[in-house]
Design an enzyme around this catalytic site. Structure first.
Site, short mmCIF file in Angstrom:
data_model
loop_
_atom_site.label_atom_id
_atom_site.label_comp_id
_atom_site.label_asym_id
_atom_site.label_seq_id
_atom_site.Cartn_x
_atom_site.Cartn_y
_atom_site.Cartn_z
N HIS A 95 0.87 -1.19 0.00
CA HIS A 95 0.00 0.00 0.00
C HIS A 95 0.91 1.23 0.00
O HIS A 95 1.54 1.55 1.02
CB HIS A 95 -0.91 0.02 1.24
CG HIS A 95 -1.94 -1.06 1.23
ND1 HIS A 95 -3.26 -0.82 0.90
CD2 HIS A 95 -1.85 -2.39 1.48
CE1 HIS A 95 -3.94 -1.96 0.97
NE2 HIS A 95 -3.09 -2.93 1.31
N TYR A 119 -6.59 -3.42 11.74
CA TYR A 119 -5.46 -4.02 12.47
C TYR A 119 -4.24 -3.10 12.55
O TYR A 119 -3.33 -3.35 13.33
CB TYR A 119 -5.06 -5.38 11.84
CG TYR A 119 -4.59 -5.30 10.40
CD1 TYR A 119 -3.32 -4.82 10.06
CD2 TYR A 119 -5.42 -5.70 9.36
CE1 TYR A 119 -2.90 -4.75 8.74
CE2 TYR A 119 -5.01 -5.63 8.04
CZ TYR A 119 -3.75 -5.15 7.74
OH TYR A 119 -3.34 -5.06 6.43
N GLU A 120 -4.24 -2.04 11.75
CA GLU A 120 -3.13 -1.07 11.85
C GLU A 120 -3.28 -0.22 13.11
O GLU A 120 -2.39 0.56 13.45
CB GLU A 120 -3.09 -0.18 10.61
CG GLU A 120 -2.74 -0.91 9.33
CD GLU A 120 -2.81 -0.01 8.11
OE1 GLU A 120 -1.90 0.82 7.93
OE2 GLU A 120 -3.79 -0.13 7.35
#
Ligand SMILES: O=P(O)(O)O[C@H]1O[C@H](CO)[C@@H](O)[C@H]1O
Length: 321
Positions: A95, A119-120
Site C-alpha cells: 500500500h 489491524y493497523e
C-alpha cells in the site's frame, strides 16, 4: 485546521459556527477513540481541492498489490498521505500511501494507492474517513478493490470476484464505521444496506469480462471482512463458508458502509490471491502477505483493464444523462 496533532488525532476542538456543531464536537472528542467531525473532513477536502483542479466523480481504492490500478490515470497530481494534514498513514506493505487525482476514460477520478485497516490500529471510522473526503470533493461512485482469500471451491488464485454483497462480521461484534453521533450532512442514522453493491454496474462488469474473454475467471460472490491481522483458522474458514462467504479479507466492508451512508454508488471486486485452507492437511500453502502482494502485482493489469472498462461505461452513461 489549527490545534490538531498530525495524522488525525483530533483532540482539540476549534471554534465552530453553531451550538449543535459544538455539541456534536464535544461528543466526538469525549469518545474513547476520537474520530473525525464533519469540519475536520471538510478541511481535508478543501486542502486537496485548493491544490488540484480535478473535481472527481469516481473514487478508486486500490487493494494490496493493486497500486498500479492507478497507473492509467492521466494528467495526474499526487499527494503522499503523510503530507495531507490530519490524514492517516499507510503502514502495510503493498500500500503505497498516496492519493492520485486525474482522468481515466475521460472521467475525473481520485484514487487511493493504499487504504487503512483496523489491524493497523485505526478505528473503523478513521479507516473509511477518506470515503467521506471523496464525497465532499464530489465523488458519486466508489470503486473499491481488495485482495482476498477464496472460500468458494470454484475459485482459483488469480480469479476476480465481483462483490455482490458482504457479511459485516465486525458489525456483528458491535463495531461500525458509523458508530458515534450521526451527522445528517453525510447520511441517515440507520442507512439500509439491501442494495449496497450496484446491480447495474455488476452486470456491466460481467459484460466487460465477457468482452475481455475472462468470464471463466470472473465470479460474483459474498465477501466478509475480519479484523486481522492474523489469517483465519481452519474452523473459522469452515464457519464462514457455512455462512455463505465466498471470499475473506480485512477491508472494504467499512468503506462500502460509509459510501452507502452518504449515498454513493458502489462497485467492488476482490482479487483472489490465495485459497483458504478448509482442512488441516490441505495442500494449500499457509496464507502469507508476500504471496498476496505477488499475486496482486501479477494480476493488476487484468484488474485494471476490467475497472477501466466499467469506468468507460459509467462515462458513456453520464454523457447521455
Ligand atoms: O484488503 P486489502 O487492503 O487488499 O488487503 C488484504 O491483504 C492483507 C492481508 O494479506 C490484508 O490487509 C487484507 O485486507
Amino acid at each position: 485546521m489549527t490545534g490538531k496533532k498530525a495524522n488525525g488525532s483530533c483532540n482539540v476542538a476549534k471554534n465552530t459556527s453553531n451550538d449543535s456543531d459544538n455539541e456534536n464536537r464535544n461528543v466526538y472528542y469525549a469518545m474513547e477513540k476520537p474520530t473525525y467531525a464533519y469540519d475536520d473532513i471538510k478541511a481535508i477536502a478543501d486542502y486537496l481541492m485548493e491544490r488540484t483542479p480535478v473535481r472527481p466523480k469516481i473514487g478508486i481504492i486500490c487493494g494490496s498489490g493493486l497500486n498500479s490500478l492507478a497507473d492509467s490515470i492521466t494528467n495526474t497530481q499526487s499527494f503522499d498521505y503523510e503530507n495531507i494534514p490530519n490524514f492517516p498513514v499507510s503502514t502495510v506493505e503493498g500500500h503505497v500511501g498516496r492519493m492520485i487525482f486525474g482522468y481515466l476514460e475521460n472521467m475525473p477520478v481520485m484514487a487511493m494507492q493504499g487504504r487503512f485497516h483496523y489491524y493497523e490500529g485505526y478505528p473503523l471510522a478513521k479507516c473509511s474517513m477518506p470515503v467521506r473526503v471523496m464525497k465532499l470533493m464530489g465523488v458519486q461512485y466508489l470503486m473499491a478493490t481488495n485482495a482476498a482469500g477464496g472460500l468458494n471451491p470454484k475459485y482459483k488464485v488469480g480469479d476476480i470476484m465481483i462483490m455482490r454483497d458482504h457479511i459485516n462480521m465486525m458489525g456483528f461484534a458491535g463495531n461500525s464505521p458509523l458508530q458515534g453521533p450521526n451527522d445528517p450532512r453525510f447520511g441517515p442514522r440507520f442507512p439500509p444496506m439491501t442494495n449496497a453493491y450496484n446491480a447495474h454496474l455488476i452486470s456491466v462488469a460481467h459484460k466487460m469480462a465477457k468482452e475481455m474473454g475472462i468470464s471463466h475467471e470472473v465470479h460474483e460472490g459474498v465477501y466478509t471482512c475480519l479484523g486481522g491481522p492474523n489469517y483465519e483458522t481452519v474452523a473459522e474458514l469452515k464457519m464462514l463458508r457455512i455462512l455463505g462467504v465466498d471470499a475473506v479479507g480485512m477491508s472494504t466492508v467499512h468503506e462500502v458502509i460509509t459510501a452507502r451512508h452518504c449515498d454513493m454508488t458502489v462497485f467492488a471486486f476482490s482479487l483472489i490471491t490465495n485459497i483458504g485452507a478448509l482442512e488441516y492437511d490441505s495442500s494449500e500453502d499457509e496464507a502469507n502477505h508476500e504471496e498476496v502482494v505477488m499475486v496482486g502485482k501479477s494480476r493488476q493489469s487484468i484488474c485494471g483493464q476490467l475497472m477501466c472498462r466499467v469506468i468507460k461505461e459509467i462515462a458513456k452513461e453520464c454523457q447521455t444523462k
